[in-house]
Write an enzyme that holds these catalytic residues in place. Structure first.
Site, PDB file in Angstrom:
ATOM      1  N   HIS A  75       0.835  -1.206   0.000  1.00 46.70           N
ATOM      2  CA  HIS A  75       0.000   0.000   0.000  1.00 46.70           C
ATOM      3  C   HIS A  75       0.868   1.254   0.000  1.00 46.70           C
ATOM      4  CE1 HIS A  75      -4.109  -1.738   1.440  1.00 46.70           C
ATOM      5  NE2 HIS A  75      -3.614  -2.370   0.397  1.00 46.70           N
ATOM      6  N   TYR A 203      -9.013   5.064   8.129  1.00 50.42           N
ATOM      7  CA  TYR A 203      -9.145   5.382   9.555  1.00 50.42           C
ATOM      8  C   TYR A 203     -10.230   6.455   9.639  1.00 50.42           C
ATOM      9  CZ  TYR A 203      -4.663   3.036  10.255  1.00 50.42           C
ATOM     10  OH  TYR A 203      -3.656   2.104  10.286  1.00 50.42           O
ATOM     11  N   PRO A 291      -3.379  -0.299  19.154  1.00 52.35           N
ATOM     12  CA  PRO A 291      -3.227  -0.842  17.797  1.00 52.35           C
ATOM     13  C   PRO A 291      -3.382   0.172  16.662  1.00 52.35           C
ATOM     14  CG  PRO A 291      -5.339  -1.481  18.718  1.00 52.35           C
ATOM     15  CD  PRO A 291      -4.584  -0.807  19.816  1.00 52.35           C
ATOM     16  N   LYS A 295       1.746  -0.798  15.191  1.00 50.57           N
ATOM     17  CA  LYS A 295       3.206  -0.719  15.342  1.00 50.57           C
ATOM     18  C   LYS A 295       3.836  -1.859  16.149  1.00 50.57           C
ATOM     19  CE  LYS A 295       4.201   2.985  13.083  1.00 50.57           C
ATOM     20  NZ  LYS A 295       4.896   2.773  11.826  1.00 50.57           N
ATOM     21  N   TYR A 383       4.054   6.706  10.038  1.00 49.75           N
ATOM     22  CA  TYR A 383       3.229   5.547   9.675  1.00 49.75           C
ATOM     23  C   TYR A 383       4.066   4.483   8.957  1.00 49.75           C
ATOM     24  CZ  TYR A 383      -1.039   3.053   8.341  1.00 49.75           C
ATOM     25  OH  TYR A 383      -2.022   2.101   8.205  1.00 49.75           O
TER      26      TYR A 383
HETATM   27  C1  PHB Z   1      -5.035  -4.709  10.913  1.00 43.73           C
HETATM   28  O1  PHB Z   1      -5.117  -4.976   9.710  1.00 43.73           O
HETATM   29  O2  PHB Z   1      -5.289  -5.557  11.786  1.00 43.73           O
HETATM   30  C2  PHB Z   1      -4.660  -3.327  11.311  1.00 43.73           C
HETATM   31  C3  PHB Z   1      -4.201  -2.458  10.341  1.00 43.73           C
HETATM   32  C4  PHB Z   1      -3.872  -1.173  10.693  1.00 43.73           C
HETATM   33  C5  PHB Z   1      -4.015  -0.763  12.003  1.00 43.73           C
HETATM   34  C6  PHB Z   1      -4.447  -1.642  12.968  1.00 43.73           C
HETATM   35  C7  PHB Z   1      -4.776  -2.927  12.626  1.00 43.73           C
HETATM   36  O3  PHB Z   1      -3.717   0.508  12.310  1.00 43.73           O
END
Ligand code: PHB
Ligand code: APR
Length: 392
Positions: A75, A203, A291, A295, A383
């Site tokens: 990505h 997000y 989460p 990270k 990120y």
């Molecule tokens: C996930 O795919 O589980 C995931 C991806 C990004 C995040 C948190 C969890 O910020």
């Protein structure tokens, strides 16, 4: 009673312990991993699924990334949305780096397979009960296996045994300060057999609460909803989960069969010293991040990279300087990642009533994000993961 010997005794076959064993072997250093769960359990534990550019490079160098590159999704950006208004963060433009979406349990399966292929010993269903004599040059790990008491004698002990392990409990209390935040919300996460209807992660702040749209493959979606800490999973039928996700994300979703549904609390936790004598902690044993930003695994890999370098310099050059500075170097990165994970969490979750001062400040951050390339770049570089060299 068995007495066995190796150079580095590793407690825990999570991403931290497994990666460390492979890094050490590459330098000709032996290790044995003691893991109290079964192989099946460890390989199926569901966690996040986002690998930083740095982490992928480490796995490339170890020669464990063939399936990751075949099945992982690269990505080049993600979306951050506020009540349906979306801003893309362009990783490529701001950092010339990218992330790879690949389930953590897939990482663990790959690492365990390679450890076995390369004859690294992992003792599953073996419970480490004590770390002895770690302030001397001859530490050991007591562990039980198949009803027997055993001792693993080694030169170094790596406590890669997660948040509940014995590594941190063994570290002298006076050697560290502890920091923690318990957030007043949790994540309800689902895995579903459905094609993602979005090309990159979303997000989303919404006045009903945060939602995250992630994925595991072109056929499996991973999605999350902010819920109160005392929420009961029984209150969330599959229909209600899908409806709330569509409401908060503001997009139509392909609704396949949900095959995993669970609620996870969120916390930030760390200690500011990760070593004593010949005992070194790494990964979740020393720190937990919420989460948001995924990270945890990436930070664990950064820790063990430092530890493997230090141990290698000790054996090859009889130089202990890197080991002496191990904790200092790791903790600098941990603070950065704690800040970013905490920032993303507070940015995206509903915490205050609509129209309150706190909530309007939060909205102002989203307004700023839409007009400022600098703000987008700050998010992008954290990120995708700051280069390891930034903390050297
Ligand atoms: C996930 O795919 O589980 C995931 C991806 C990004 C995040 C948190 C969890 O910020
Ligand atoms: N004896 C043996 N093994 C133990 C003991 C013990 N006393 N205590 C804990 N363990 C094992 C656990 O069963 C687990 O498999 O240590 C392992 C620690 O693994 P993780 O919890 O995955 O921790 P870590 O490797 O630091 O993970 C880093 O990956 O799994 C994620 O959430 C984690 O994101 C974090 C990252």
């Amino acid at each position: 009673m068995k007495n066995i010997k190796t150079q580095v005794g590793i407690i825990g076959a999570g991403p931290a312990g497994l990666t460390l064993a492979l890094m050490l072997q590459k330098e000709g250093i032996s290790s044995i991993i003691i893991e109290n769960r079964s192989r099946e359990y460890v390989e199926n534990r569901i966690r996040a699924g986002l690998l930083e550019h740095n982490t992928v490079e480490v796995f490339d160098k170890l020669g464990v990334s063939e399936r990751l590159h075949r099945e992982g999704l690269v990505h080049h950006g993600c979306y951050i949305a506020y009540n349906g208004v979306t801003q893309r963060i362009d990783f490529q433009k701001h950092t010339q780096r990218e992330v790879t979406i690949y389930g953590q349990q897939e990482v663990v399966k790959d690492l365990i397979k390679v450890c076995f292929d390369r004859k690294i010993e992992i003792v599953f269903e073996a419970d480490a009960t004590e770390i002895n004599d770690f302030m001397t040059e001859k530490p050991s790990i007591s562990f039980t296996h198949s009803g027997e008491n055993n001792t693993l004698n080694c030169d170094f002990v790596a406590g890669t045994d997660g948040f509940h392990g014995i590594g941190r409990k063994t570290l002298p209390k006076e050697s560290y300060n502890e920091f923690k935040i318990e957030y007043p919300f949790s994540w309800l996460g689902i895995l579903a057999y459905s094609k993602p209807s979005y090309d990159e992660l979303i997000y989303a702040f919404h006045h009903e609460g945060f939602a995250l749209a992630s994925m595991r493959s072109e056929k499996v979606c991973r999605l999350y909803l902010q819920v109160p800490n005392d929420e009961k999973i029984e209150n969330w039928s599959d229909e209600k989960v899908w409806a709330e996700l569509e409401n908060r994300l503001g997009i139509a979703l392909n609704k396949g069969e949900i095959f995993e549904k669970s609620i996870t609390p969120m916390r930030s936790f760390m200690i500011d010293n990760m070593q004593a004598g010949r005992l070194f902690l790494a990964g979740d044993a020393a720190h937990i991040v919420p989460p948001t930003g995924a990270k945890g695994l990436n930070l664990a890999v950064a820790d063990v990279r430092n530890l493997a370098k230090g141990i290698t310099d000790f054996y090859k050059n009889n130089n202990e300087e890197l080991l002496d500075n191990y904790s200092k170097k790791c903790v600098a990165r941990v603070w950065r990642v704690q800040d970013f994970s905490n920032f993303m969490t507070y940015l995206c979750h509903k915490q205050a009533e609509s129209g309150s001062f706190e909530q309007l400040l939060q909205k102002s951050k989203f307004d700023y994000l839409r007009i400022s390339e600098a703000y987008q770049k700050t998010i992008a570089e954290n990120y995708v993961g700051l280069p390891f060299e930034a903390f050297e």
